[in-house]
Design a protein around this motif. Sequence first.
Motif, PDB file in Angstrom:
ATOM      1  N   HIS A 115       0.735  -1.163  -0.169  1.00  0.00           N
ATOM      2  CA  HIS A 115      -0.058  -0.134   0.130  1.00  0.00           C
ATOM      3  C   HIS A 115       0.858   1.222  -0.040  1.00  0.00           C
ATOM      4  O   HIS A 115       1.785   1.266   0.925  1.00  0.00           O
ATOM      5  CB  HIS A 115      -0.785  -0.063   1.213  1.00  0.00           C
ATOM      6  CG  HIS A 115      -1.990  -0.880   1.255  1.00  0.00           C
ATOM      7  ND1 HIS A 115      -1.625  -2.236   1.682  1.00  0.00           N
ATOM      8  CD2 HIS A 115      -3.393  -0.914   1.054  1.00  0.00           C
ATOM      9  CE1 HIS A 115      -2.657  -2.901   1.799  1.00  0.00           C
ATOM     10  NE2 HIS A 115      -4.034  -2.316   1.122  1.00  0.00           N
ATOM     11  N   PHE A 117       1.147   5.750  -0.511  1.00  0.00           N
ATOM     12  CA  PHE A 117       0.759   6.984  -0.669  1.00  0.00           C
ATOM     13  C   PHE A 117       1.624   8.132  -1.081  1.00  0.00           C
ATOM     14  O   PHE A 117       2.704   7.993  -0.347  1.00  0.00           O
ATOM     15  CB  PHE A 117      -0.082   7.568   0.540  1.00  0.00           C
ATOM     16  CG  PHE A 117      -0.573   9.038   0.598  1.00  0.00           C
ATOM     17  CD1 PHE A 117      -1.401   9.574  -0.478  1.00  0.00           C
ATOM     18  CD2 PHE A 117       0.035   9.942   1.493  1.00  0.00           C
ATOM     19  CE1 PHE A 117      -1.765  10.863  -0.232  1.00  0.00           C
ATOM     20  CE2 PHE A 117      -0.035  11.056   1.405  1.00  0.00           C
ATOM     21  CZ  PHE A 117      -1.192  11.664   0.506  1.00  0.00           C
ATOM     22  N   TRP A 256      -4.243   5.356   5.444  1.00  0.00           N
ATOM     23  CA  TRP A 256      -4.380   4.976   3.981  1.00  0.00           C
ATOM     24  C   TRP A 256      -5.606   4.647   3.886  1.00  0.00           C
ATOM     25  O   TRP A 256      -6.018   5.381   2.742  1.00  0.00           O
ATOM     26  CB  TRP A 256      -3.420   3.765   3.795  1.00  0.00           C
ATOM     27  CG  TRP A 256      -3.166   3.431   2.294  1.00  0.00           C
ATOM     28  CD1 TRP A 256      -2.213   3.969   1.499  1.00  0.00           C
ATOM     29  CD2 TRP A 256      -4.312   2.767   1.424  1.00  0.00           C
ATOM     30  NE1 TRP A 256      -2.349   3.471   0.266  1.00  0.00           N
ATOM     31  CE2 TRP A 256      -3.590   2.776   0.313  1.00  0.00           C
ATOM     32  CE3 TRP A 256      -5.143   1.771   1.740  1.00  0.00           C
ATOM     33  CZ2 TRP A 256      -4.206   2.216  -0.996  1.00  0.00           C
ATOM     34  CZ3 TRP A 256      -5.885   1.407   0.419  1.00  0.00           C
ATOM     35  CH2 TRP A 256      -5.373   1.531  -0.590  1.00  0.00           C
ATOM     36  N   ARG A 260      -8.157   6.817   0.984  1.00  0.00           N
ATOM     37  CA  ARG A 260      -8.572   6.011   0.048  1.00  0.00           C
ATOM     38  C   ARG A 260     -10.084   6.325  -0.283  1.00  0.00           C
ATOM     39  O   ARG A 260     -10.782   6.337  -1.453  1.00  0.00           O
ATOM     40  CB  ARG A 260      -8.506   4.358   0.161  1.00  0.00           C
ATOM     41  CG  ARG A 260      -9.371   3.706  -0.750  1.00  0.00           C
ATOM     42  CD  ARG A 260      -9.331   2.289  -0.594  1.00  0.00           C
ATOM     43  NE  ARG A 260      -9.843   1.784   0.701  1.00  0.00           N
ATOM     44  CZ  ARG A 260      -9.824   0.689   1.036  1.00  0.00           C
ATOM     45  NH1 ARG A 260      -9.142  -0.286   0.634  1.00  0.00           N
ATOM     46  NH2 ARG A 260     -10.468   0.581   2.205  1.00  0.00           N
TER      47      ARG A 260
END
Length: 284
Positions: A115, A117, A256, A260
């Motif tokens: 994951h 960002f 996260w 999202r």
Amino acid sequence: MTTDYQQAREALGMRLRELRMSAPDGRLTGTRLAQLLGWPQPKISKLENGKQTATPDDLRAWAEATGQPEACSELLARLRGFESHIRSWRRQLAAGHQPVQQTIAAEYERSAVVHGFESVTVPGILQTADYARHVFTRYAELQRSPRDTEAAVRARLKRQELLYNAHKRFEILIGETALRSLICPPPVLAAQLDRLAGLIGLDTVRLGIIPFAASLKIPPTGGYWIHDERLVMVEVWHAELWIDDADSIALYLRTWRTLRESAVFGTDAQNLINCARRELNGPY
């Protein structure tokens, strides 16, 4: 405020002082130890007071000079315990960007689900060669590190082969700012946007973009990457943080997932990319 890193460095310094004071030959002064090691005396004081980070060679030499070589393994373990979590760019980039890219690539190799960002730049795992070239050049200027740009670019592109590994999954969020930040010339950014558009729909990659107009539950800060819920990597100006305690990893994952909720995917994400591409004033 004293950081965990500083506390660990001070604890190591106290242990070094204990070893000096308990040397088999009796009380060993800092001046005498400096003479034995061929070091300037202030270095002894800085290490013992947690004002300077010891190197592995420093610790080996200290254990030998104080007549307690068996303590070397313990000292090295202490050093690994805090240096592996806070990796200063000064040290990491001493040999250039390529070794750093190879270290990061090893973590991606180990990970099944990543994951990520990034708020203002295109993530390295998605960068074109030209875009990456400009990023490495600018960071080398900032950090005053060796220029191994081409080797670093090759290492970064090599890592991107993992995007096509059917056994891996990449869940990536970026801010719309990343689509428009001119950290490179407009033609390079245009090609980078074309690359992003082409990745949408790839089986192993789910790319979300947080629009300027999105309603945000939390304000985005700097980028970070979560590997299999076992490790979080965060880049700050002076260092790269490797975070592996369960509570912190859970916090980053919650962050996260919250971000999202503000992102768009698929066709909507493609439309944002295409809009930014058009506003670069035509084809390149």
